[in-house]
Write an enzyme that holds these catalytic residues in place. Sequence first.
Site, PDB file in Angstrom:
ATOM      1  N   LEU A   1      89.134   4.521   7.251  1.00  9.36           N
ATOM      2  CA  LEU A   1      89.325   5.092   5.883  1.00  9.36           C
ATOM      3  C   LEU A   1      88.185   5.674   5.177  1.00  9.36           C
ATOM      4  O   LEU A   1      87.944   5.886   3.777  1.00  9.36           O
ATOM      5  CB  LEU A   1      89.260   3.390   4.784  1.00  9.36           C
ATOM      6  CG  LEU A   1      90.389   2.815   5.318  1.00  9.36           C
ATOM      7  CD1 LEU A   1      90.380   1.372   4.518  1.00  9.36           C
ATOM      8  CD2 LEU A   1      91.869   3.372   5.090  1.00  9.36           C
ATOM      9  N   CYS A   2      87.479   6.452   6.085  1.00 11.50           N
ATOM     10  CA  CYS A   2      86.139   7.229   5.953  1.00 11.50           C
ATOM     11  C   CYS A   2      86.962   8.684   5.477  1.00 11.50           C
ATOM     12  O   CYS A   2      87.884   9.078   6.021  1.00 11.50           O
ATOM     13  CB  CYS A   2      85.387   7.744   6.979  1.00 11.50           C
ATOM     14  SG  CYS A   2      84.155   6.303   7.082  1.00 11.50           S
ATOM     15  N   HIS A   3      86.253   9.479   4.293  1.00 12.83           N
ATOM     16  CA  HIS A   3      86.940  10.535   4.062  1.00 12.83           C
ATOM     17  C   HIS A   3      86.661  11.804   4.974  1.00 12.83           C
ATOM     18  O   HIS A   3      85.335  11.755   5.333  1.00 12.83           O
ATOM     19  CB  HIS A   3      86.394  11.139   2.479  1.00 12.83           C
ATOM     20  CG  HIS A   3      86.999  10.097   1.576  1.00 12.83           C
ATOM     21  ND1 HIS A   3      86.374   8.894   1.122  1.00 12.83           N
ATOM     22  CD2 HIS A   3      87.697  10.221   0.840  1.00 12.83           C
ATOM     23  CE1 HIS A   3      86.959   8.322   0.329  1.00 12.83           C
ATOM     24  NE2 HIS A   3      88.060   9.161  -0.312  1.00 12.83           N
TER      25      HIS A   3
ATOM     26  N   MET B   1      78.068   6.197   6.359  1.00  5.51           N
ATOM     27  CA  MET B   1      78.906   5.832   7.603  1.00  5.51           C
ATOM     28  C   MET B   1      78.475   7.010   8.578  1.00  5.51           C
ATOM     29  O   MET B   1      78.569   6.673   9.712  1.00  5.51           O
ATOM     30  CB  MET B   1      80.157   5.724   7.151  1.00  5.51           C
ATOM     31  CG  MET B   1      80.686   4.260   6.136  1.00  5.51           C
ATOM     32  SD  MET B   1      80.093   2.987   7.101  1.00  5.51           S
ATOM     33  CE  MET B   1      80.632   2.822   8.567  1.00  5.51           C
ATOM     34  N   GLU B   2      78.434   8.048   7.970  1.00  4.75           N
ATOM     35  CA  GLU B   2      78.198   9.255   8.862  1.00  4.75           C
ATOM     36  C   GLU B   2      76.888   9.056   9.636  1.00  4.75           C
ATOM     37  O   GLU B   2      76.716   9.353  10.852  1.00  4.75           O
ATOM     38  CB  GLU B   2      78.340  10.715   8.374  1.00  4.75           C
ATOM     39  CG  GLU B   2      79.714  11.100   7.859  1.00  4.75           C
ATOM     40  CD  GLU B   2      80.454  10.257   6.910  1.00  4.75           C
ATOM     41  OE1 GLU B   2      81.639  10.412   6.449  1.00  4.75           O
ATOM     42  OE2 GLU B   2      79.590   9.450   5.942  1.00  4.75           O
TER      43      GLU B   2
ATOM     44  N   ASP C   1      75.192   4.945  28.209  1.00  7.07           N
ATOM     45  CA  ASP C   1      76.057   5.614  29.060  1.00  7.07           C
ATOM     46  C   ASP C   1      75.314   6.327  30.204  1.00  7.07           C
ATOM     47  O   ASP C   1      75.684   6.171  31.201  1.00  7.07           O
ATOM     48  CB  ASP C   1      77.245   6.386  28.298  1.00  7.07           C
ATOM     49  CG  ASP C   1      78.421   7.200  29.270  1.00  7.07           C
ATOM     50  OD1 ASP C   1      78.812   6.332  30.209  1.00  7.07           O
ATOM     51  OD2 ASP C   1      78.317   8.269  29.146  1.00  7.07           O
TER      52      ASP C   1
END
EC number: 4.6.1.17
Length: 160
Positions: free
Chosen positions: A75-77, A113-114, A128
Site C-alpha cells: 500500500l506504499c505509493h 517507510m522508505e 546475508d
Amino acid sequence: MDKLTHINQQGDAHMVDVSDKKITTREATAMAIVSMKQSTLELILSSSNTKGDVLVIARIAGIYAAKKCWDLIPLCHPLMLSKIMVELTPNEKNATIEIKTLVKLDGKTGVEMEALTAASVTALTIYDMCKSVDRFIKIGEIQLLEKKGGKSGHWKLENV
C-alpha cells in the site's frame, strides 16, 4: 479517535488517496543496529569477505531498497525520491554496525517507510553476506528517528 488510514469504512485495505495533499519537502531518518561476533566485524573491516566488500554492497542494497519500497510494501505509493543516504558506522568495542538512513523528496506523502526499508535491507544484506561465518548475527533497533514535512510537521524520537 485514531483510525488506520489504510483501512476504509468497510474494513477493506486500500492505498490512501493523496491527490488533495499539498506538495511539500518531506524527509525521514531511520536506523538499525547489526550485532555480531568481534571476529565477524574484523572480517568486514578488513574487506576479507569472499562475497565482496560488505559495507559497500550493504549501502547499495539500502539505497536500492528505498527506491523499491512501493514494490515491497503493497500500500506504499511509488515515489520520486530526491535523496537517499545510507551511513554505516562500525563500533569495534560493541561489535556492531549502526545503520542510519535518510530519505527526502518533494511530494504529497511521507518517506518514513522508505527510510525504514532502507535500514532494514541494509541490515539484512550484512546478515546475508556474513552468515557463513557467524550464525549469531542479530538485527535490532529498527526504528524511525525523525520525520519532517507534511500535515503532521516535525517529529523526532527523543534521546537519539
